[in-house]
Design a protein around this motif. Structure first.
Motif, PDB file in Angstrom:
ATOM      1  N   TYR A  71       0.840  -1.198   0.000  1.00 37.45           N
ATOM      2  CA  TYR A  71       0.000   0.000   0.000  1.00 37.45           C
ATOM      3  C   TYR A  71       0.875   1.248   0.000  1.00 37.45           C
ATOM      4  O   TYR A  71       1.914   1.283   0.653  1.00 37.45           O
ATOM      5  N   ILE A  72       0.403   2.279  -0.711  1.00 38.62           N
ATOM      6  CA  ILE A  72       1.020   3.601  -0.639  1.00 38.62           C
ATOM      7  C   ILE A  72       0.028   4.477   0.131  1.00 38.62           C
ATOM      8  O   ILE A  72      -1.150   4.556  -0.246  1.00 38.62           O
ATOM      9  N   LEU A  73       0.491   5.063   1.204  1.00 45.55           N
ATOM     10  CA  LEU A  73      -0.382   5.890   2.036  1.00 45.55           C
ATOM     11  C   LEU A  73       0.028   7.352   1.874  1.00 45.55           C
ATOM     12  O   LEU A  73       1.150   7.723   2.223  1.00 45.55           O
ATOM     13  N   VAL A  74      -0.869   8.161   1.325  1.00 40.56           N
ATOM     14  CA  VAL A  74      -0.570   9.583   1.135  1.00 40.56           C
ATOM     15  C   VAL A  74      -0.889  10.336   2.420  1.00 40.56           C
ATOM     16  O   VAL A  74      -2.022  10.298   2.894  1.00 40.56           O
ATOM     17  N   ASN A  75       0.128  10.962   2.984  1.00 43.32           N
ATOM     18  CA  ASN A  75      -0.080  11.710   4.219  1.00 43.32           C
ATOM     19  C   ASN A  75      -0.236  13.193   3.914  1.00 43.32           C
ATOM     20  O   ASN A  75       0.731  13.946   3.911  1.00 43.32           O
ATOM     21  N   ASP A  76      -1.501  13.562   3.670  1.00 41.21           N
ATOM     22  CA  ASP A  76      -1.819  14.967   3.425  1.00 41.21           C
ATOM     23  C   ASP A  76      -2.317  15.548   4.733  1.00 41.21           C
ATOM     24  O   ASP A  76      -1.800  16.532   5.246  1.00 41.21           O
ATOM     25  N   ASP A  77      -3.311  14.843   5.304  1.00 41.05           N
ATOM     26  CA  ASP A  77      -3.867  15.251   6.594  1.00 41.05           C
ATOM     27  C   ASP A  77      -3.594  14.119   7.589  1.00 41.05           C
ATOM     28  O   ASP A  77      -3.882  12.945   7.290  1.00 41.05           O
ATOM     29  N   LEU A  78      -3.021  14.452   8.742  1.00 43.92           N
ATOM     30  CA  LEU A  78      -2.590  13.430   9.705  1.00 43.92           C
ATOM     31  C   LEU A  78      -3.722  12.490  10.141  1.00 43.92           C
ATOM     32  O   LEU A  78      -3.582  11.272  10.076  1.00 43.92           O
ATOM     33  N   GLU A  79      -4.852  13.061  10.573  1.00 41.82           N
ATOM     34  CA  GLU A  79      -5.962  12.223  11.069  1.00 41.82           C
ATOM     35  C   GLU A  79      -6.451  11.258   9.995  1.00 41.82           C
ATOM     36  O   GLU A  79      -6.745  10.096  10.275  1.00 41.82           O
ATOM     37  N   THR A  80      -6.550  11.768   8.754  1.00 41.73           N
ATOM     38  CA  THR A  80      -7.010  10.924   7.649  1.00 41.73           C
ATOM     39  C   THR A  80      -6.016   9.781   7.415  1.00 41.73           C
ATOM     40  O   THR A  80      -6.411   8.625   7.245  1.00 41.73           O
ATOM     41  N   ALA A  81      -4.737  10.107   7.443  1.00 41.26           N
ATOM     42  CA  ALA A  81      -3.713   9.084   7.200  1.00 41.26           C
ATOM     43  C   ALA A  81      -3.770   8.002   8.282  1.00 41.26           C
ATOM     44  O   ALA A  81      -3.656   6.807   7.987  1.00 41.26           O
ATOM     45  N   VAL A  82      -3.974   8.424   9.529  1.00 41.99           N
ATOM     46  CA  VAL A  82      -4.034   7.464  10.647  1.00 41.99           C
ATOM     47  C   VAL A  82      -5.251   6.546  10.485  1.00 41.99           C
ATOM     48  O   VAL A  82      -5.148   5.328  10.648  1.00 41.99           O
ATOM     49  N   THR A  83      -6.384   7.136  10.135  1.00 44.48           N
ATOM     50  CA  THR A  83      -7.600   6.337   9.925  1.00 44.48           C
ATOM     51  C   THR A  83      -7.382   5.355   8.778  1.00 44.48           C
ATOM     52  O   THR A  83      -7.750   4.174   8.883  1.00 44.48           O
ATOM     53  N   GLU A  84      -6.765   5.817   7.707  1.00 47.43           N
ATOM     54  CA  GLU A  84      -6.547   4.936   6.558  1.00 47.43           C
ATOM     55  C   GLU A  84      -5.602   3.786   6.897  1.00 47.43           C
ATOM     56  O   GLU A  84      -5.815   2.653   6.481  1.00 47.43           O
ATOM     57  N   LEU A  85      -4.584   4.095   7.665  1.00 44.85           N
ATOM     58  CA  LEU A  85      -3.647   3.035   8.068  1.00 44.85           C
ATOM     59  C   LEU A  85      -4.382   1.973   8.886  1.00 44.85           C
ATOM     60  O   LEU A  85      -4.231   0.771   8.651  1.00 44.85           O
ATOM     61  N   ASP A  86      -5.210   2.420   9.811  1.00 48.59           N
ATOM     62  CA  ASP A  86      -5.974   1.479  10.625  1.00 48.59           C
ATOM     63  C   ASP A  86      -6.940   0.664   9.763  1.00 48.59           C
ATOM     64  O   ASP A  86      -7.107  -0.542   9.981  1.00 48.59           O
ATOM     65  N   GLU A  87      -7.533   1.299   8.771  1.00 45.30           N
ATOM     66  CA  GLU A  87      -8.460   0.582   7.876  1.00 45.30           C
ATOM     67  C   GLU A  87      -7.736  -0.502   7.082  1.00 45.30           C
ATOM     68  O   GLU A  87      -8.266  -1.591   6.878  1.00 45.30           O
ATOM     69  N   ILE A  88      -6.523  -0.195   6.651  1.00 43.45           N
ATOM     70  CA  ILE A  88      -5.727  -1.187   5.913  1.00 43.45           C
ATOM     71  C   ILE A  88      -5.501  -2.414   6.801  1.00 43.45           C
ATOM     72  O   ILE A  88      -5.701  -3.553   6.393  1.00 43.45           O
ATOM     73  N   VAL A  89      -5.097  -2.158   8.043  1.00 42.09           N
ATOM     74  CA  VAL A  89      -4.793  -3.268   8.960  1.00 42.09           C
ATOM     75  C   VAL A  89      -6.057  -4.097   9.237  1.00 42.09           C
ATOM     76  O   VAL A  89      -6.026  -5.325   9.202  1.00 42.09           O
ATOM     77  N   ARG A  90      -7.188  -3.424   9.450  1.00 41.30           N
ATOM     78  CA  ARG A  90      -8.448  -4.149   9.677  1.00 41.30           C
ATOM     79  C   ARG A  90      -8.823  -5.009   8.477  1.00 41.30           C
ATOM     80  O   ARG A  90      -9.243  -6.152   8.623  1.00 41.30           O
ATOM     81  N   ALA A  91      -8.680  -4.429   7.271  1.00 46.10           N
ATOM     82  CA  ALA A  91      -9.024  -5.168   6.053  1.00 46.10           C
ATOM     83  C   ALA A  91      -8.115  -6.379   5.879  1.00 46.10           C
ATOM     84  O   ALA A  91      -8.564  -7.459   5.489  1.00 46.10           O
ATOM     85  N   GLU A  92      -6.834  -6.217   6.211  1.00 47.77           N
ATOM     86  CA  GLU A  92      -5.884  -7.330   6.084  1.00 47.77           C
ATOM     87  C   GLU A  92      -6.213  -8.447   7.075  1.00 47.77           C
ATOM     88  O   GLU A  92      -6.079  -9.619   6.762  1.00 47.77           O
ATOM     89  N   HIS A  93      -6.659  -8.070   8.277  1.00 45.97           N
ATOM     90  CA  HIS A  93      -7.089  -9.072   9.260  1.00 45.97           C
ATOM     91  C   HIS A  93      -8.253  -9.882   8.707  1.00 45.97           C
ATOM     92  O   HIS A  93      -8.273 -11.101   8.778  1.00 45.97           O
ATOM     93  N   LYS A  94      -9.207  -9.145   8.158  1.00 46.69           N
ATOM     94  CA  LYS A  94     -10.429  -9.778   7.644  1.00 46.69           C
ATOM     95  C   LYS A  94     -10.056 -10.738   6.511  1.00 46.69           C
ATOM     96  O   LYS A  94     -10.539 -11.873   6.458  1.00 46.69           O
ATOM     97  N   LYS A  95      -9.176 -10.277   5.637  1.00 49.35           N
ATOM     98  CA  LYS A  95      -8.758 -11.081   4.494  1.00 49.35           C
ATOM     99  C   LYS A  95      -8.133 -12.389   4.973  1.00 49.35           C
ATOM    100  O   LYS A  95      -8.479 -13.467   4.483  1.00 49.35           O
ATOM    101  N   SER A  96      -7.233 -12.297   5.948  1.00 45.96           N
ATOM    102  CA  SER A  96      -6.555 -13.532   6.369  1.00 45.96           C
ATOM    103  C   SER A  96      -7.516 -14.436   7.135  1.00 45.96           C
ATOM    104  O   SER A  96      -7.446 -15.653   7.006  1.00 45.96           O
ATOM    105  N   GLU A  97      -8.466 -13.851   7.905  1.00 43.64           N
ATOM    106  CA  GLU A  97      -9.450 -14.693   8.600  1.00 43.64           C
ATOM    107  C   GLU A  97     -10.339 -15.403   7.588  1.00 43.64           C
ATOM    108  O   GLU A  97     -10.603 -16.591   7.701  1.00 43.64           O
TER     109      GLU A  97
END
Ligand code: 5GP
Length: 213
Positions: free
Chosen positions: A164-190
């Motif tokens: 994944y490439i994460l564009v850090n324009d706005d800090l809060e948005t970037a943090v939320t997106e990073l967390d979403e990536i991790v959640r999606a990856e958990h779901k995928k492996s489960e």
């Protein structure tokens, strides 16, 4: 049994804002643990041993390599940097998602060794924005800024190898997106492990039930 955590590697240009993202994600969610690296570089003002890094002499660091205590290590700007194994394993086993904030060579090594690792590359939206952020730091000379931008060109060559490439324009948005990536990856492996278990059972049942196969 606790589900094992995910190993997440975060890399990015100097000035991309990785440090702020790490700080904020740890504050905002409780499922993350940040690995503390060992390094031979000197502490910067305000940095603390055991908090920012474990500061080692070259000899001590080489001993860690010999004793196989590091998941990976790399030489960067004339110093060694490496990820201690024990802490990462302990946190993963307790179900935490462990973030390694490491440079591109180390990231490649971790992915080779542990292919389930999620690699995320953080970048500002543009090169001009990267230059402006580095300029605003005011701690760096024009020469140092040029050096960092030159290194960014080399690091950009590794970007296609990241998941994944994460564009850090706005800090809060970037943090939320990073967390979403991790959640999606958990779901995928489960989901894929549930599917594998179900298909294996079905195949065995099929073979048992039909003598003609
Ligand atoms: P700094 O000296 O600015 O703290 O870090 C320099 C670079 O080393 C950064 O790109 C940082 O992500 C990377 N780094 C920090 N710890 C490790 C590590 O354990 N392994 C590797 N390969 N790189 C690291």
């Amino acid at each position: 049994m606790t589900e094992k955590g995910l190993l997440v590697v975060v890399s990015g240009f100097s000035g991309a804002g990785k440090g702020s993202i790490m700080k904020r994600i740890l504050q905002k969610y409780d499922n993350y643990a940040l690995s503390i690296s060992a390094t031979t570089r000197d502490p910067r003002p305000g940095e603390m041993d055991g908090q920012d890094y474990f500061y080692k002499t070259q000899k001590q660091f080489e001993k860690m390599i010999d004793k196989d205590e590091l998941i990976e290590y790399a030489s960067y700007q004339g110093n060694y940097y490496g990820t201690p194994k024990a802490y990462v394993e302990k946190q993963l086993n307790s179900g935490k998602d462990v973030i390694l904030e490491i440079e591109v060579q180390g990231a490649t090594k971790v992915k080779e060794l542990l292919p389930d690792t999620v690699l995320i590359f953080v970048t500002p939206p543009s090169a001009a924005e990267l230059r402006d952020r580095l300029t605003k730091r005011a701690t760096e000379s024009a020469d140092q800024i040029r050096g960092r931008l030159r290194r960014a060109v080399v690091e950009a060559e590794y970007m296609p190898t990241y998941d994944y490439i994460l564009v850090n324009d706005d800090l809060e948005t970037a943090v939320t997106e990073l967390d979403e990536i991790v959640r999606a990856e958990h779901k995928k492996s489960e989901e894929s492990s549930a599917l594998i278990t179900r298909l294996t059972t079905e195949l065995k049942e099929l073979l048992k039930g039909d003598e003609t196969l």
